[in-house]
Design a protein around this motif. Sequence first.
Motif, PDB file in Angstrom:
ATOM      1  N   UNK A 159      -0.232 -80.103  80.482  1.00 32.60           N
ATOM      2  CA  UNK A 159      -1.580 -80.007  79.938  1.00 32.60           C
ATOM      3  C   UNK A 159      -1.646 -79.210  78.660  1.00 32.60           C
ATOM      4  N   UNK A 160      -2.769 -79.343  77.961  1.00 37.43           N
ATOM      5  CA  UNK A 160      -2.978 -78.682  76.674  1.00 37.43           C
ATOM      6  C   UNK A 160      -4.364 -78.027  76.668  1.00 37.43           C
ATOM      7  N   UNK A 182     -11.301 -76.131  75.883  1.00 42.93           N
ATOM      8  CA  UNK A 182     -11.213 -77.523  76.295  1.00 42.93           C
ATOM      9  C   UNK A 182      -9.807 -77.770  76.798  1.00 42.93           C
ATOM     10  N   UNK A 183      -9.680 -78.346  77.990  1.00 45.26           N
ATOM     11  CA  UNK A 183      -8.396 -78.533  78.660  1.00 45.26           C
ATOM     12  C   UNK A 183      -8.200 -80.018  78.926  1.00 45.26           C
ATOM     13  N   UNK A 184      -7.013 -80.507  78.716  1.00 47.41           N
ATOM     14  CA  UNK A 184      -6.737 -81.919  78.985  1.00 47.41           C
ATOM     15  C   UNK A 184      -5.279 -82.130  79.360  1.00 47.41           C
ATOM     16  N   UNK A 185      -5.022 -83.287  79.953  1.00 48.97           N
ATOM     17  CA  UNK A 185      -3.661 -83.691  80.309  1.00 48.97           C
ATOM     18  C   UNK A 185      -3.383 -85.016  79.609  1.00 48.97           C
ATOM     19  N   UNK A 186      -2.561 -85.014  78.542  1.00 47.23           N
ATOM     20  CA  UNK A 186      -2.317 -86.257  77.793  1.00 47.23           C
ATOM     21  C   UNK A 186      -1.756 -87.351  78.698  1.00 47.23           C
ATOM     22  N   UNK A 187      -2.343 -88.533  78.592  1.00 48.87           N
ATOM     23  CA  UNK A 187      -1.904 -89.643  79.445  1.00 48.87           C
ATOM     24  C   UNK A 187      -0.527 -90.143  79.060  1.00 48.87           C
ATOM     25  N   UNK A 208     -13.382 -67.623  82.612  1.00 48.34           N
ATOM     26  CA  UNK A 208     -14.344 -68.046  81.596  1.00 48.34           C
ATOM     27  C   UNK A 208     -14.688 -69.509  81.847  1.00 48.34           C
ATOM     28  N   UNK A 209     -15.895 -69.892  81.481  1.00 39.59           N
ATOM     29  CA  UNK A 209     -16.278 -71.298  81.591  1.00 39.59           C
ATOM     30  C   UNK A 209     -15.434 -72.135  80.638  1.00 39.59           C
ATOM     31  N   UNK A 210     -15.078 -73.324  81.075  1.00 41.48           N
ATOM     32  CA  UNK A 210     -14.289 -74.234  80.255  1.00 41.48           C
ATOM     33  C   UNK A 210     -14.689 -75.663  80.608  1.00 41.48           C
ATOM     34  N   UNK A 211     -14.123 -76.617  79.883  1.00 34.75           N
ATOM     35  CA  UNK A 211     -14.368 -78.041  80.152  1.00 34.75           C
ATOM     36  C   UNK A 211     -13.037 -78.775  80.227  1.00 34.75           C
ATOM     37  N   UNK A 212     -12.912 -79.610  81.241  1.00 34.40           N
ATOM     38  CA  UNK A 212     -11.743 -80.467  81.361  1.00 34.40           C
ATOM     39  C   UNK A 212     -12.072 -81.812  80.720  1.00 34.40           C
ATOM     40  N   UNK A 213     -11.273 -82.219  79.758  1.00 36.03           N
ATOM     41  CA  UNK A 213     -11.517 -83.437  78.988  1.00 36.03           C
ATOM     42  C   UNK A 213     -10.813 -84.602  79.675  1.00 36.03           C
ATOM     43  N   UNK A 214     -11.560 -85.634  79.960  1.00 30.53           N
ATOM     44  CA  UNK A 214     -11.011 -86.746  80.744  1.00 30.53           C
ATOM     45  C   UNK A 214     -11.532 -88.070  80.179  1.00 30.53           C
ATOM     46  N   UNK A 215     -10.692 -89.089  80.261  1.00 26.21           N
ATOM     47  CA  UNK A 215     -11.079 -90.453  79.894  1.00 26.21           C
ATOM     48  C   UNK A 215     -11.533 -90.552  78.439  1.00 26.21           C
TER      49      UNK A 215
END
Length: 583
Positions: free
Chosen positions: A559-560, A403-408, A368-375
Amino acid sequence: MKPEETVFHEITLQDKAWMDQKFAEDDRNACEYSFANNFMWRNVYQVRVAELHGCLVVRFIDGEIHCFSFPVGNGDKKAAVEELLAICHEEGIQLLIAPASEQDRAQMLEWFPGRFLIEGDRNDYDYIYAREKLATLAGKKLHGKRNHIARFKDSGDWSYEPMTAENIEECRTMTYTWIHMREEKWNEEMNQEISVLHEAFDHMQELGLVGGVLRRDGQIVAFSIGERLNSETFVVHFEKAYPDLQGAYPMINQQFVLHECEGYAYVNREEDTGDPGLRKAKLSYYPDILLPKYELEESGVVYADPKRDAPYIQEIWQKCFGDEEDYIQFYLKHRMTRENMLVIFRDGRPVAMASFLPVQYLCNGAYVDARYVYAVATLPEYRGQKLAEQILRFAEEKYQVPLILSPAEESLIRYYENLGFKNAFQGERKNVSGSDITALEVKDTEPVACMEPVTPEEYVRIRDEKCAKEGYVHWDVDAVSYAMELAASCGGGTAAVSCEDKNTRNEQEDDRDILMYDIREKELVILETTLSDDALSQVLPQLMEETGTSAASYGRERGMIWLPKTMADLPVAGDGYLALTLG
């Protein structure tokens, strides 16, 4: 009485003269900018028109959606937009303007910085062709079109004629047969188009429309209708042909252009509306111009413009993350587009931001289409206003994809959990240094790893083959190309790794692994690898010696994920695969 009712009125034939003048003043080449087009669709979209500050503005209503054209003509366009803002605010709606040109886009960024979300709609782009190309169909690329026309002409009994009062009823009758032939695919949009087509039949002369008719064995099998759009462009509004008659469509296309479009440099054949078959057909003629058109929607969260806003983005980035200017510039050049970084403006400039990079997520056995959240960042002096949360909430509503991200930092995990993100990607970094290096040295009896150059395409293929499972995040070739170039700029590299002799390897069974790394202050950082820990232990000493590093780290970042309501019931794979975090 609402402000709109004091200035806008239903479009009628009496509006043609002044609207034609306003269209001529701008000389636009988008298909919507003609009186006939707006008049024919008046009942479908409740078309209203007004003159505001010397400009023409058209209003459309489609259900709950209210949309205005960009002001047209030699008047004060900025003042016209300001009045539209006042009208919409009085009515309690957000101003939506479409279509807008590239020039309109630039103008709005200057006039109203940070107030409009501006994005293109590929489904709405116009296909514009050189008239000579469509008339001659010359060249190898259009060889197939010429063949279809030759098959149409095989019968010998065919003719072309202008559409006139004498044959227009035959054309109307032909449309009913055409509808019957397509009844299995029929939908509401087709109903609307047919109703608009019959408006054209009813008002051909008053609207200044031109038609052409194709006959075979005396019967009408195709027709086309269009008009002058601007000083150098003719627009084709309708083209109908029997779908089971080989060559009918390319034949009416060519004959109509030959006979009715003389004196024009270009022919606009309108948009494809996202229909796959129509897109394939229009692309098969190789357009000379694929004309972008934009929607401009009043919004508190907008897209950052790569040119105008780059200095502000760099300032936010440096203050919040402390990265080097070279890295920031590299990211802005290679990864920032007009429509993947959302920002909030305050005091005339961006003060909060977040990138949303397109990826694919393997969920419930399908991508499925998704978005990686960055910065995700906010200038220190603007914190406490929940601006980052506003951007994330806006993105959730707008994209409606995971929405996918990796907490800094570990401290951010609770913050994202409160926003509805769930832990989905396990991560752990391992370090090797000092005496550990000696323990990893390759023994003479073990095969030495062979590291070879790898293309981005090969990297993506191997990565997908080795790693794809539930919860896998797929990056495309452009993203991997960026990661490889970034790694190289940091003294690192990318390789395909095999413990087999490349001269004896079976090329039909590519069992190579991938390895991407960079160098950070004498530390070898493995960004991603599909090698097992045992296999990596054979590679690290060799690679550390080659790179002159004294320590190494490897593993994955945690990641979350946030899931939209439509996917909220799906289980989240806690051991999903993220690895590369391609900012």
